[in-house]
Design a protein around this motif. Structure first.
Motif: not given
Length: 244
Positions: A39-45, A156-157
């Motif tokens: 869930e956090a990775q989607q915005a981070w990427a 971005g992971n």
């Protein structure tokens, strides 16, 4: 190291004295950690590389500021000399600076030679894997956690650290340091426990696995990853010949 059903007691190998205690995770907790990281990775990427790099550089600065604390922790759970523990700080800081300033070159889009020149155009575009599982060895507990997480994060992971049950404290400190400088909560997490208890759930749930350790365990991880078609990289202690 002593184990009960729900926690690990970390021992100083020089003195045999306990230096900390961590909770052992269940397979279900491992899967939950991966879901949270995803869930956090989607915005981070979606962030520009430069913005992700700023956080890594802040982590770099914080590690150097708190190097005495980190060195003491590495010494306590590995029994290393202060000099050898400092090598880990130096290596991680160097890796952070290198990838923060130069890592974008490895993942930027690039043109490639097409099968039919003058007719086709080919461009290679790299995307994040998603969530990367790092299964670390005991002998360099800070390099294999704080350091190995750097390229995965900058690409971005999300990252799940599974440290050796002998040296989990460096991984937990790694998570805290990254979050202190602004890494999104949940993007980097730590799961603890014996590999046989938690690694199968981790390998099944993540999108990529990196393992550092023995040939014997590497074979087991390769077989488990193949069952789930999970891509993996193995750095194995017995695969490189050495003449003394």
């Amino acid at each position: 190291m002593t184990v009960t059903t729900d926690h690990l007691t970390v021992l100083n190998p020089l003195t045999g004295e306990p230096v900390g205690e961590v909770r052992a995770n269940t397979p279900e907790q491992v899967r939950t950690a991966v879901e949270r990281a995803r869930e956090a990775q989607q915005a981070w990427a979606q962030l520009p590389y430069r913005q992700r790099a700023r956080i890594v550089i802040r982590a770099h600065d914080l590690i150097l500021d708190r190097r005495d604390e980190i060195i003491a922790l590495i010494q306590a759970e590995t029994g290393k000399s202060r000099r050898d523990a400092f090598v880990e700080i130096f290596a991680v800081a160097s890796e952070m600076r290198h990838y923060a300033y130069h890592g974008w070159r490895h993942i930027r889009p690039r043109r490639a030679r097409p099968a039919i020149p003058l007719h086709d155009r080919v461009q290679v575009v790299r995307h994040p894997r998603g969530v990367v599982g790092l299964i670390a060895a005991w002998n360099f507990p800070f390099i294999f956690t704080a350091g190995d997480a750097v390229p995965a994060l900058l690409a971005g992971n999300g990252v799940i650290l599974k440290p050796s049950e002998l040296t989990p404290l460096s991984a937990l400190l790694t998570r805290d340091l990254y979050e202190e400088v602004g890494l999104p909560a949940g993007l980097l997490q730590v799961v603890n426990g014996h590999g046989s208890a938690v690694a199968p759930a981790l390998i099944e749930a993540v999108d990529f696995v990196m393992f550092t350790g023995s040939d014997r365990v590497g074979r087991i991880i390769a077989q488990e990853a193949a069952r789930h078609m999970t891509p993996f990289t193995l750095e194995l202690g017995g695969k490189n010949p050495l003449i003394v």
